[in-house]
Design an enzyme around this catalytic site. Structure first.
Site, short mmCIF file in Angstrom:
data_model
loop_
_atom_site.label_atom_id
_atom_site.label_comp_id
_atom_site.label_asym_id
_atom_site.label_seq_id
_atom_site.Cartn_x
_atom_site.Cartn_y
_atom_site.Cartn_z
N ASN A 39 0.83 -1.21 0.00
CA ASN A 39 0.00 0.00 0.00
C ASN A 39 0.86 1.25 0.00
O ASN A 39 1.86 1.33 0.74
CB ASN A 39 -0.90 0.02 1.24
CG ASN A 39 -1.90 -1.11 1.20
OD1 ASN A 39 -2.43 -1.44 0.13
ND2 ASN A 39 -2.14 -1.73 2.34
N LYS A 53 -0.70 6.23 16.50
CA LYS A 53 -1.03 7.47 17.21
C LYS A 53 -2.54 7.63 17.32
O LYS A 53 -3.04 8.22 18.27
CB LYS A 53 -0.40 8.67 16.50
CG LYS A 53 0.97 9.02 17.06
CD LYS A 53 2.08 8.12 16.59
CE LYS A 53 2.68 7.20 17.56
NZ LYS A 53 3.76 6.38 16.99
N ALA A 117 9.44 -5.22 -7.04
CA ALA A 117 10.63 -5.01 -7.88
C ALA A 117 11.73 -5.97 -7.46
O ALA A 117 11.98 -6.17 -6.25
CB ALA A 117 11.11 -3.58 -7.73
N GLY A 154 12.11 -0.35 3.08
CA GLY A 154 11.65 -0.40 4.47
C GLY A 154 12.03 -1.65 5.24
O GLY A 154 13.01 -2.34 4.93
N TYR A 192 10.25 1.30 21.79
CA TYR A 192 9.22 2.34 21.72
C TYR A 192 7.91 1.84 21.14
O TYR A 192 6.83 2.24 21.60
CB TYR A 192 9.74 3.60 21.00
CG TYR A 192 9.65 3.58 19.49
CD1 TYR A 192 8.53 4.08 18.83
CD2 TYR A 192 10.69 3.07 18.71
CE1 TYR A 192 8.45 4.06 17.44
CE2 TYR A 192 10.62 3.05 17.34
CZ TYR A 192 9.49 3.54 16.70
OH TYR A 192 9.40 3.52 15.35
N VAL A 193 7.95 0.91 20.17
CA VAL A 193 6.71 0.43 19.56
C VAL A 193 5.89 -0.35 20.61
O VAL A 193 4.70 -0.11 20.80
CB VAL A 193 6.99 -0.45 18.32
CG1 VAL A 193 5.72 -1.11 17.83
CG2 VAL A 193 7.61 0.39 17.20
N GLY A 279 11.91 -5.73 17.48
CA GLY A 279 12.79 -5.09 16.50
C GLY A 279 12.31 -5.35 15.09
O GLY A 279 11.33 -6.08 14.87
N ASP A 320 14.53 2.90 6.31
CA ASP A 320 14.85 1.83 7.26
C ASP A 320 15.92 0.86 6.76
O ASP A 320 16.44 0.06 7.54
CB ASP A 320 13.58 1.01 7.59
CG ASP A 320 12.64 1.75 8.54
OD1 ASP A 320 12.89 2.93 8.83
OD2 ASP A 320 11.65 1.12 8.98
N HIS A 452 3.51 32.54 27.40
CA HIS A 452 3.08 32.10 28.72
C HIS A 452 1.56 32.03 28.77
O HIS A 452 0.91 32.90 28.21
CB HIS A 452 3.59 33.10 29.77
CG HIS A 452 3.09 32.79 31.15
ND1 HIS A 452 3.64 31.79 31.93
CD2 HIS A 452 2.07 33.33 31.88
CE1 HIS A 452 2.99 31.74 33.09
NE2 HIS A 452 2.04 32.66 33.09
C1 LIG Z 1 3.91 0.34 15.09
C2 LIG Z 1 4.92 1.31 14.53
C3 LIG Z 1 4.89 2.62 14.94
C4 LIG Z 1 5.81 3.54 14.42
N1 LIG Z 1 5.76 4.82 14.87
C5 LIG Z 1 6.62 5.73 14.37
C6 LIG Z 1 6.57 7.08 14.79
O1 LIG Z 1 5.74 7.47 15.61
N2 LIG Z 1 7.45 7.96 14.25
C7 LIG Z 1 8.38 7.56 13.33
O2 LIG Z 1 9.16 8.40 12.86
N3 LIG Z 1 8.47 6.27 12.93
C8 LIG Z 1 7.61 5.36 13.43
N4 LIG Z 1 7.68 4.06 12.98
C9 LIG Z 1 8.73 3.69 12.01
C10 LIG Z 1 8.33 4.10 10.59
O3 LIG Z 1 7.11 3.52 10.27
C11 LIG Z 1 9.42 3.69 9.62
O4 LIG Z 1 10.66 4.20 10.02
C12 LIG Z 1 9.10 4.19 8.22
O5 LIG Z 1 7.88 3.68 7.75
C13 LIG Z 1 10.22 3.80 7.25
O6 LIG Z 1 9.95 4.29 5.99
P1 LIG Z 1 10.53 3.58 4.69
O7 LIG Z 1 10.07 4.41 3.55
O8 LIG Z 1 11.98 3.34 4.87
O9 LIG Z 1 9.86 2.15 4.65
P2 LIG Z 1 8.39 1.57 4.77
O10 LIG Z 1 7.47 2.51 5.42
O11 LIG Z 1 8.57 0.22 5.38
O12 LIG Z 1 7.93 1.43 3.27
C14 LIG Z 1 8.55 0.55 2.39
C15 LIG Z 1 7.59 0.22 1.27
O13 LIG Z 1 8.29 -0.55 0.28
C16 LIG Z 1 7.45 -1.58 -0.21
N5 LIG Z 1 8.31 -2.63 -0.74
C17 LIG Z 1 9.18 -3.42 -0.05
N6 LIG Z 1 9.86 -4.22 -0.89
C18 LIG Z 1 9.42 -3.94 -2.15
C19 LIG Z 1 9.73 -4.43 -3.43
N7 LIG Z 1 10.68 -5.35 -3.62
N8 LIG Z 1 9.06 -3.92 -4.50
C20 LIG Z 1 8.09 -2.96 -4.35
N9 LIG Z 1 7.77 -2.46 -3.13
C21 LIG Z 1 8.42 -2.93 -2.04
C22 LIG Z 1 6.64 -1.99 1.00
O14 LIG Z 1 5.43 -2.59 0.60
C23 LIG Z 1 6.42 -0.64 1.70
O15 LIG Z 1 5.21 -0.03 1.31
C24 LIG Z 1 6.77 3.12 13.48
C25 LIG Z 1 6.81 1.79 13.05
C26 LIG Z 1 5.89 0.89 13.57
C27 LIG Z 1 5.92 -0.53 13.09
#
Ligand SMILES: Cc1cc2nc3c(=O)[nH]c(=O)nc-3n(C[C@H](O)[C@H](O)[C@H](O)COP(=O)(O)OP(=O)(O)OC[C@H]3O[C@@H](n4cnc5c(N)ncnc54)[C@H](O)[C@@H]3O)c2cc1C
Length: 473
Positions: A39, A53, A117, A154, A192-193, A279, A320, A452
């Site tokens: 998504n 949140k 991909a 991610g 934190y999660v 983790g 990530d 204030h």
């Molecule tokens: C419960 C929870 C709460 C969180 N709360 C916070 C918060 O409050 N504040 C904060 O800063 N961070 C928070 N995070 C962390 C945050 O969600 C991640 O750091 C962030 O989403 C990372 O972004 P990203 O773009 O690297 O990867 P992602 O958000 O993981 O997105 C990666 C995308 O790539 C897609 N993908 C993967 N492999 C492929 C492929 N081969 N081909 C095509 N698509 C692919 C996946 O489907 C996904 O949509 C939280 C995480 C969790 C689990």
């Protein structure tokens, strides 16, 4: 083999890293294609930051309604229809935010391809269908030859032995989408999660037990900050068991029995659900990286330079899957840097501190160095602290616990770090992040008028302490 389509800037993944990189690259004149297998919005918008949140907010509303008598307000005992809470979270929060991102991508003429991909080489990838990989042979799927690639795939939750994710043993996504409020909820892992969802479900009425392997929950925050949260957890009836090894989870269809050991002494807890949040693992193992010259370091994280460029000059990696805190706002920043670099801009991931927040009760937030981190780096620092108990706004909110602490250099009083635990910490850290990243000193903050009565005043008050002229303490 199908002919390769030629595309300019291709981005794999449409989470906070991928979709922001797409928007910025388009703004800078690139022709952009995004490939997303799940998504749009990634973990953050669909099963991370945003829905968590929303649930935390629902928990606060429920708890506040119960505790209203503190302010002389009498209500009937509040009740909760959790299916409505979940529906609100999904439709009014998650769906609204993800459709906003889809609209932005469309507005910027970003071509979004649904599919997974897989890299074939340093310049080519294939898009295979999601689900079972029926198009994995080189003869099938869409082949794309790219000029530049940004990988933003991610991370996913880590599973531990004895706790296979199934039915009542769930990961954070399961924890966000429970069909009911559990009476007994076990959380394995007090990062934190885990801590955020533990607090949310306790506020919603669950009895929560956190089982943590290290001597303390929230190991990334200072002990004196965590102490403030532990005090509140005790009030809310959350049990915290530390230095405990989670051994196994056994299910009978109606409940799950969790076995854990402290000092080799085993105990069990029967619960409705057991959520494992120990983790996350980088999504770099299934990408075909072995077909490229991209260097992968420890924990599957891709090695990058200050612009996010991998060992292959036309391929970037962000979010990530690269070293540093796995947080959405870090992914946002890296996305803009990489998109800028592709467009010939002199961008760099050159921050002095990435803020980190835990939306517990109360919230914790930190940016830059703590006192001990500064010491480890050989920097001589002082700390200056101001408690929320001395702040009129916090007291009037009935939330006087916690403090703001500034970490400043001994010689020039330059701000190298700051920590906040208390009401509004998640928002307050933005000012401190600005101060750390723009090299301000304590005097700059002390000489800035803060309104204030607000929760921001303890920042100015702590700066007053740092320069030796405390007022309300
Ligand atoms: C419960 C929870 C709460 C969180 N709360 C916070 C918060 O409050 N504040 C904060 O800063 N961070 C928070 N995070 C962390 C945050 O969600 C991640 O750091 C962030 O989403 C990372 O972004 P990203 O773009 O690297 O990867 P992602 O958000 O993981 O997105 C990666 C995308 O790539 C897609 N993908 C993967 N492999 C492929 C492929 N081969 N081909 C095509 N698509 C692919 C996946 O489907 C996904 O949509 C939280 C995480 C969790 C689990």
């Amino acid at each position: 083999m199908s002919d390769a389509e030629k595309r300019d800037t291709v981005i794999v993944g449409a989470g906070p890293g991928g979709y922001v990189a797409a928007i910025r690259a388009a703004e800078l004149g690139q022709s952009v294609t995004v490939i997303e297998k799940g998504n749009v919005g990634g973990v953050c918008l669909n099963v991370g930051c945003v829905p968590s949140k929303a649930l935390i907010n629902a928990g606060h509303r429920f708890k506040e309604a119960q505790d209203a008598s503190t302010f002389g307000i009498t209500t009937q005992a509040p009740s909760i229809d959790f299916s409505k809470t979940q529906e609100w979270k999904q439709k009014k929060v998650v769906d609204r935010m993800t459709s906003g991102v889809k609209m932005l991508l469309k507005k910027h003429k970003v071509d979004v391809i649904e599919g997974e991909a897989v890299l074939d080489s340093n310049t080519q990838l294939r898009v295979v269908s999601t689900g079972p990989k029926q198009f994995m042979s080189a003869d099938d799927g869409l082949t794309i030859e790219f000029k530049n690639l940004i990988i933003a795939t991610g991370s996913r939750p880590v599973e531990i032995p004895g706790f296979e994710f199934k039915d009542r043993v769930i990961d954070s996504t399961g924890g966000l989408n429970l069909p009911e409020i559990p009476k007994e909820f076990v959380v394995i892992g007090g990062g934190y999660v885990g801590t955020e969802l533990a607090c949310a479900y306790a506020n919603l009425g669950a009895h929560v037990t956190i089982i943590e392997g290290t001597p303390s929950i929230l190991p990334n925050f200072d002990k004196d900050m965590v102490k403030v949260v532990l005090k509140q957890m005790k009030k809310n009836g959350i049990d915290v068991i530390t230095s405990a090894m989670a051994k196994k989870a056994e299910q009978d269809g109606k409940s799950v029995t969790v076995t854990y050991a402290v000092d080799d002494k085993e105990s069990t807890i029967k619960a409705d659900y057991c959520m494992v949040t120990v983790g996350r693992k980088a999504n770099t193992d299934d990408l075909g990286l072995e077909m490229t010259d991209i260097k992968v370091g420890d924990h599957g994280l891709i090695e990058v330079d200050q612009q996010g460029r991998t060992s292959v000059p036309n391929i970037y990696a962000i979010g990530d899957i690269v070293p540093g805190p796995a947080l959405a706002h870090k992914a946002f920043f890296e996305a803009k840097t990489a998109a800028g670099a592709i467009s010939g801009k002199k961008t760099a991931n050159d921050w002095l501190g990435v803020p980190a927040v835990c939306f517990a009760d109360p919230e914790l937030a930190t940016v830059g160095m703590t006192q001990s981190e500064a010491k480890d780096k050989g920097i001589e620092v002082n700390t200056a602290k101001f408690p929320f108990a001395g702040n009129a706004r916090a007291v009037s909110l009935d939330e006087p616990d916690g403090f703001v602490r500034l970490v400043t250099t001994k010689d020039e009083n330059n701000l190298v770090g700051a920590q906040v635990v208390g009401p509004g910490a998640s928002d307050l850290i933005a000012e401190l992040s600005l101060a750390v990243n723009s090299g301000m000193n304590a005097e700059d903050i002390a000489l800035t008028i803060h309104p204030h009565p607000t929760l921001s005043e303890p920042i100015q008050e702590a700066a007053d302490v740092a320069i030796g002229f405390p007022t309300h303490i």
